[in-house]
Design an enzyme around this catalytic site. Sequence first.
Site, PDB file in Angstrom:
ATOM      1  N   CYS A  65      -1.547  -4.867   4.829  1.00  0.00           N
ATOM      2  CA  CYS A  65      -1.685  -3.735   3.931  1.00  0.00           C
ATOM      3  C   CYS A  65      -0.316  -3.147   3.565  1.00  0.00           C
ATOM      4  O   CYS A  65       0.492  -3.796   2.931  1.00  0.00           O
ATOM      5  CB  CYS A  65      -2.621  -2.700   4.555  1.00  0.00           C
ATOM      6  SG  CYS A  65      -3.264  -1.466   3.412  1.00  0.00           S
ATOM      7  N   HIS A  66      -0.015  -1.916   3.991  1.00  0.00           N
ATOM      8  CA  HIS A  66       1.286  -1.296   3.751  1.00  0.00           C
ATOM      9  C   HIS A  66       2.306  -1.648   4.843  1.00  0.00           C
ATOM     10  O   HIS A  66       3.477  -1.299   4.732  1.00  0.00           O
ATOM     11  CB  HIS A  66       1.158   0.227   3.656  1.00  0.00           C
ATOM     12  CG  HIS A  66       0.509   0.699   2.404  1.00  0.00           C
ATOM     13  ND1 HIS A  66      -0.852   0.661   2.210  1.00  0.00           N
ATOM     14  CD2 HIS A  66       1.036   1.230   1.267  1.00  0.00           C
ATOM     15  CE1 HIS A  66      -1.142   1.145   1.015  1.00  0.00           C
ATOM     16  NE2 HIS A  66      -0.018   1.492   0.416  1.00  0.00           N
TER      17      HIS A  66
END
Length: 187
Positions: free
Chosen positions: A112-113
């Site tokens: 994800c991030h």
Amino acid sequence: MSKRLNTKKIAVLATDGVEQIELEQPYNSLIDAGAKVELVSLKAVSIQGVHHDRPGDRFGVDKTIDEVSAEDYDGLVLPGGVFNPDALRMNDTAVDFVRDFFKQGKPVAAICHGPWMLAEADVLEGRRVTSWPSIETDLQNAGANWVDQECVCDNGLVTSRKPDDLDAFCDKMIEEFAEGVHEEQAV
């Protein structure tokens, strides 16, 4: 699941604002595979998980970033959540910790991030990765070849886009951690 990782010690680097499912599922998958897993953070005691933008559970911290070295571990997991990697990348010790896994050729998994930490650690040049779409440009500016795929592996670096990709991410992460050091990965 077999105990493929029963001789491995894995660090999960996270802080407040970590996306709860992206911490819990990889952590539990590693435990199920036999690994010893330690939650490493910027502060002692506990961190606050989130369910996207709502508070989740608190998680006990095993070690602070000032107490660890990449040499202590066989692999590293970088979960996402917007606030988590943004706070981590502002801490020089955390960034050095991530960079040292690459210097030692050890496998790293980021979802994800989470790959924001890889950009900050300057370890993405020429690597094929994926992530949450909003950080695509950041990763490309750091030299990565960004692709929109469920799970990407590049010489021991495993990346995925989002919670829907967690099953594939965890399977590939365990495979890479079982394999161990990648000499060609070392930077």
